[in-house]
Design a protein around this motif. Structure first.
Motif, PDB file in Angstrom:
ATOM      1  N   LEU A   1      -6.368  16.971  31.003  1.00  0.00           N
ATOM      2  CA  LEU A   1      -5.416  17.612  31.898  1.00  0.00           C
ATOM      3  C   LEU A   1      -5.144  16.687  33.077  1.00  0.00           C
ATOM      4  O   LEU A   1      -6.069  16.238  33.751  1.00  0.00           O
ATOM      5  N   LYS A   2      -3.871  16.439  33.311  1.00  0.00           N
ATOM      6  CA  LYS A   2      -3.461  15.568  34.414  1.00  0.00           C
ATOM      7  C   LYS A   2      -2.735  16.444  35.444  1.00  0.00           C
ATOM      8  O   LYS A   2      -1.823  17.189  35.108  1.00  0.00           O
ATOM      9  N   ARG A   3      -3.178  16.360  36.687  1.00  0.00           N
ATOM     10  CA  ARG A   3      -2.575  17.171  37.743  1.00  0.00           C
ATOM     11  C   ARG A   3      -1.209  16.619  38.123  1.00  0.00           C
ATOM     12  O   ARG A   3      -1.053  15.425  38.364  1.00  0.00           O
ATOM     13  N   ILE A   4      -0.232  17.510  38.210  1.00  0.00           N
ATOM     14  CA  ILE A   4       1.125  17.118  38.605  1.00  0.00           C
ATOM     15  C   ILE A   4       1.260  17.325  40.106  1.00  0.00           C
ATOM     16  O   ILE A   4       0.987  18.416  40.620  1.00  0.00           O
TER      17      ILE A   4
ATOM     18  N   ASP B   1       7.611  24.537  40.371  1.00  0.00           N
ATOM     19  CA  ASP B   1       7.762  23.286  39.628  1.00  0.00           C
ATOM     20  C   ASP B   1       9.206  23.177  39.140  1.00  0.00           C
ATOM     21  O   ASP B   1      10.078  23.956  39.528  1.00  0.00           O
TER      22      ASP B   1
ATOM     23  N   PHE C   1      -0.448  22.619  39.317  1.00  0.00           N
ATOM     24  CA  PHE C   1       0.153  22.447  38.002  1.00  0.00           C
ATOM     25  C   PHE C   1      -0.539  21.306  37.284  1.00  0.00           C
ATOM     26  O   PHE C   1      -0.861  20.283  37.884  1.00  0.00           O
ATOM     27  N   TYR C   2      -0.767  21.492  35.973  1.00  0.00           N
ATOM     28  CA  TYR C   2      -1.414  20.479  35.142  1.00  0.00           C
ATOM     29  C   TYR C   2      -0.577  20.223  33.902  1.00  0.00           C
ATOM     30  O   TYR C   2       0.097  21.121  33.393  1.00  0.00           O
ATOM     31  N   GLU C   3      -0.681  18.983  33.403  1.00  0.00           N
ATOM     32  CA  GLU C   3       0.004  18.590  32.184  1.00  0.00           C
ATOM     33  C   GLU C   3      -1.050  18.081  31.206  1.00  0.00           C
ATOM     34  O   GLU C   3      -1.925  17.296  31.579  1.00  0.00           O
ATOM     35  N   GLU C   4      -0.970  18.532  29.973  1.00  0.00           N
ATOM     36  CA  GLU C   4      -1.942  18.102  28.974  1.00  0.00           C
ATOM     37  C   GLU C   4      -1.484  16.778  28.368  1.00  0.00           C
ATOM     38  O   GLU C   4      -0.364  16.658  27.877  1.00  0.00           O
ATOM     39  N   THR C   5      -2.345  15.781  28.414  1.00  0.00           N
ATOM     40  CA  THR C   5      -2.056  14.474  27.834  1.00  0.00           C
ATOM     41  C   THR C   5      -3.119  14.158  26.794  1.00  0.00           C
ATOM     42  O   THR C   5      -4.269  14.563  26.916  1.00  0.00           O
TER      43      THR C   5
END
Length: 111
Positions: free
Chosen positions: A80-83, A55, A64-68
Motif C-alpha cells: 500500500l502506497k500512501r497518496i 481525492d 488515501f492509499y493505492e495498492e501497488t
C-alpha cells in the motif's frame, strides 16, 4: 523544547500582559478595559477546520492509499502506497452544537 503557540497577546479579559509586580487593582482595571473593547467576542466556537480530504474521485477520508504490486526475486508482493498529491481539504465545517474555546479562562465546575 518549546510550544508552537503564537507570541501575540491574548484577547481574553483575564490574561495579564504586565509584570508580576503590579497591584491587583491595576490588573483588574486593565482587564475591564480589555473586556469593554471586545464586546462582540464570545467564548463559543461554532466552526472548525476539518481534517478530511477529497481525492480525485470525490471520496472523502483522512488518508488515501493505492495498492501497488512489487516484484522482488520473482515473487509478487502487494504494498500500500500512501497518496499525498491531488488531495483537496474539506475546509471549514459547522459544528452540531457550539463548544467552548480552549483558551476560555474561567473555571466552569470545581470538584
Amino acid at each position: 523544547m518549546g510550544g508552537s503557540g503564537s507570541k501575540a497577546k491574548g484577547v481574553w479579559p483575564f490574561t495579564s500582559s504586565g509584570s508580576g509586580g503590579e497591584a491587583a487593582g491595576e490588573v483588574s482595571e486593565q482587564c475591564l478595559a480589555r473586556l469593554r473593547g471586545y464586546k462582540n467576542a464570545t467564548p463559543f466556537v461554532f466552526t472548525r477546520r476539518s481534517s478530511l480530504y477529497f481525492d480525485e474521485d470525490g471520496d472523502l477520508a483522512h488518508e488515501f492509499y493505492e495498492e501497488t504490486v512489487v516484484t522482488k526475486n520473482g515473487r509478487k508482493k502487494a504494498k500500500l502506497k500512501r497518496i499525498q498529491k491531488n488531495l483537496i481539504p474539506q475546509g471549514i465545517v459547522n459544528l452540531d452544537h457550539p463548544r467552548i474555546h480552549f483558551d476560555f479562562p474561567v473555571i466552569l465546575c470545581e470538584l
